[in-house]
Write a protein that holds these residues in place. Structure first.
Motif, PDB file in Angstrom:
ATOM      1  N   ILE A  45       0.844  -1.204   0.000  1.00  0.00           N
ATOM      2  CA  ILE A  45       0.000   0.000   0.000  1.00  0.00           C
ATOM      3  C   ILE A  45       0.877   1.251   0.000  1.00  0.00           C
ATOM      4  CG2 ILE A  45      -1.924  -1.172   1.141  1.00  0.00           C
ATOM      5  CD1 ILE A  45      -1.128   0.284   3.741  1.00  0.00           C
ATOM      6  N   VAL A  46       0.307   2.323  -0.492  1.00  0.00           N
ATOM      7  CA  VAL A  46       0.979   3.622  -0.551  1.00  0.00           C
ATOM      8  C   VAL A  46       0.926   4.266   0.839  1.00  0.00           C
ATOM      9  CG1 VAL A  46       0.908   5.924  -1.629  1.00  0.00           C
ATOM     10  CG2 VAL A  46       0.336   3.873  -2.971  1.00  0.00           C
TER      11      VAL A  46
ATOM     12  N   LEU B 201      -4.768   2.596  -0.276  1.00  0.00           N
ATOM     13  CA  LEU B 201      -4.498   2.827  -1.693  1.00  0.00           C
ATOM     14  C   LEU B 201      -3.347   1.907  -2.042  1.00  0.00           C
ATOM     15  CD1 LEU B 201      -5.064   4.522  -4.274  1.00  0.00           C
ATOM     16  CD2 LEU B 201      -3.111   5.922  -3.582  1.00  0.00           C
ATOM     17  N   TYR B 202      -3.540   1.077  -3.044  1.00  0.00           N
ATOM     18  CA  TYR B 202      -2.514   0.123  -3.446  1.00  0.00           C
ATOM     19  C   TYR B 202      -1.551   0.746  -4.437  1.00  0.00           C
ATOM     20  CZ  TYR B 202      -5.516  -3.214  -1.115  1.00  0.00           C
ATOM     21  OH  TYR B 202      -6.270  -3.865  -0.171  1.00  0.00           O
ATOM     22  N   VAL B 203      -0.324   0.265  -4.420  1.00  0.00           N
ATOM     23  CA  VAL B 203       0.680   0.701  -5.384  1.00  0.00           C
ATOM     24  C   VAL B 203       0.133   0.445  -6.794  1.00  0.00           C
ATOM     25  CG1 VAL B 203       3.023   0.276  -6.237  1.00  0.00           C
ATOM     26  CG2 VAL B 203       2.568   0.298  -3.768  1.00  0.00           C
ATOM     27  N   ASN B 204       0.338   1.398  -7.684  1.00  0.00           N
ATOM     28  CA  ASN B 204      -0.126   1.384  -9.083  1.00  0.00           C
ATOM     29  C   ASN B 204      -1.635   1.579  -9.237  1.00  0.00           C
ATOM     30  OD1 ASN B 204       2.451   1.083 -10.263  1.00  0.00           O
ATOM     31  ND2 ASN B 204       2.397  -1.103  -9.772  1.00  0.00           N
ATOM     32  N   GLU B 205      -2.291   2.034  -8.190  1.00  0.00           N
ATOM     33  CA  GLU B 205      -3.718   2.354  -8.253  1.00  0.00           C
ATOM     34  C   GLU B 205      -3.843   3.882  -8.380  1.00  0.00           C
ATOM     35  OE1 GLU B 205      -7.643   0.793  -5.845  1.00  0.00           O
ATOM     36  OE2 GLU B 205      -5.820   1.109  -4.688  1.00  0.00           O
ATOM     37  N   SER B 206      -4.631   4.349  -9.320  1.00  0.00           N
ATOM     38  CA  SER B 206      -4.806   5.794  -9.506  1.00  0.00           C
ATOM     39  C   SER B 206      -5.676   6.367  -8.394  1.00  0.00           C
ATOM     40  CB  SER B 206      -5.457   6.098 -10.854  1.00  0.00           C
ATOM     41  OG  SER B 206      -4.579   5.774 -11.895  1.00  0.00           O
ATOM     42  N   VAL B 207      -5.373   7.608  -8.020  1.00  0.00           N
ATOM     43  CA  VAL B 207      -6.120   8.290  -6.965  1.00  0.00           C
ATOM     44  C   VAL B 207      -6.381   9.728  -7.394  1.00  0.00           C
ATOM     45  CG1 VAL B 207      -4.031   8.941  -5.676  1.00  0.00           C
ATOM     46  CG2 VAL B 207      -6.212   8.786  -4.482  1.00  0.00           C
ATOM     47  N   THR B 208      -7.576  10.218  -7.087  1.00  0.00           N
ATOM     48  CA  THR B 208      -7.916  11.609  -7.353  1.00  0.00           C
ATOM     49  C   THR B 208      -8.050  12.341  -6.025  1.00  0.00           C
ATOM     50  OG1 THR B 208      -9.057  11.060  -9.401  1.00  0.00           O
ATOM     51  CG2 THR B 208      -9.625  13.169  -8.377  1.00  0.00           C
ATOM     52  N   ALA B 209      -7.261  13.397  -5.880  1.00  0.00           N
ATOM     53  CA  ALA B 209      -7.318  14.252  -4.694  1.00  0.00           C
ATOM     54  C   ALA B 209      -8.219  15.436  -5.022  1.00  0.00           C
ATOM     55  CB  ALA B 209      -5.921  14.740  -4.324  1.00  0.00           C
ATOM     56  N   ALA B 210      -9.239  15.657  -4.189  1.00  0.00           N
ATOM     57  CA  ALA B 210     -10.202  16.733  -4.432  1.00  0.00           C
ATOM     58  C   ALA B 210     -10.299  17.645  -3.215  1.00  0.00           C
ATOM     59  CB  ALA B 210     -11.577  16.152  -4.742  1.00  0.00           C
TER      60      ALA B 210
END
Length: 167
Positions: A74-75, A110-119
């Motif tokens: 995980i990140v 959040l898993y490594v190589n999973e995209s995430v959107t910060a809002a």
């Protein structure tokens, strides 16, 4: 000595802000929002780990991570939170915004190589203090991986006239 210097600086700064913030106008308003999307690779996580010293194998060792409740690497939560800082400092409110405090929760990994959107969404503006809600969502699954609220100090927008100047 350092504590006294900090108290002295913050006390003077607070007094200065209280006496000069009337009629400020900004390029943003309550309800405005901005976001940023990124995918953290294993190299990103390794670089962050090296910089901060957090070498927890849950972030770096796939074999170890398989033995945990998460099942894979995980990140770092603070790395995810860095995206919020990027939105706040570059998009909304933008350059000059300074963190005063933050309340965050990490309801899912959040898993490594999973995209995430910060809002970020502006909830309130009081003189030079802006209150924002913050959310980081894994884009593939729509799961919230971080949420919270942040209080920022923002500089006066020098390009906007005050009420006194515009009349």
């Amino acid at each position: 000595m350092l504590r006294l210097l900090y108290k002295s600086l913050t006390t003077k700064h607070s007094t200065c802000i209280r006496s000069t913030v009337t009629n400020r106008r900004y390029h943003f308003k309550t309800g405005d929002s901005a976001e940023l999307t990124k995918t953290f690779s294993a190299d990103d996580v390794l670089t962050f780990s090296s910089l901060c010293g957090d070498t927890n194998p849950l972030h770096l060792d796939e074999e170890y991570a398989k033995t945990t409740r998460f099942g894979r690497c995980i990140v770092h939560g603070v790395l995810i939170n860095g995206l919020i800082s990027a939105v706040l400092g570059t998009k909304l409110p933008g350059p000059g915004a300074i963190f005063m405090s933050q309340d965050i929760k990490f309801p899912a990994p959040l898993y490594v190589n999973e995209s995430v959107t910060a809002a970020v969404e502006i909830l309130d503006i009081r003189k030079s203090v802006v209150v924002c809600s913050t959310t980081c969502t894994a884009t593939g699954t729509s799961k919230v991986v971080m949420s919270g609220k942040v209080y920022l100090m923002v500089p006066k927008d020098e390009n906007k006239p005050t009420a006194d100047e515009s009349s």
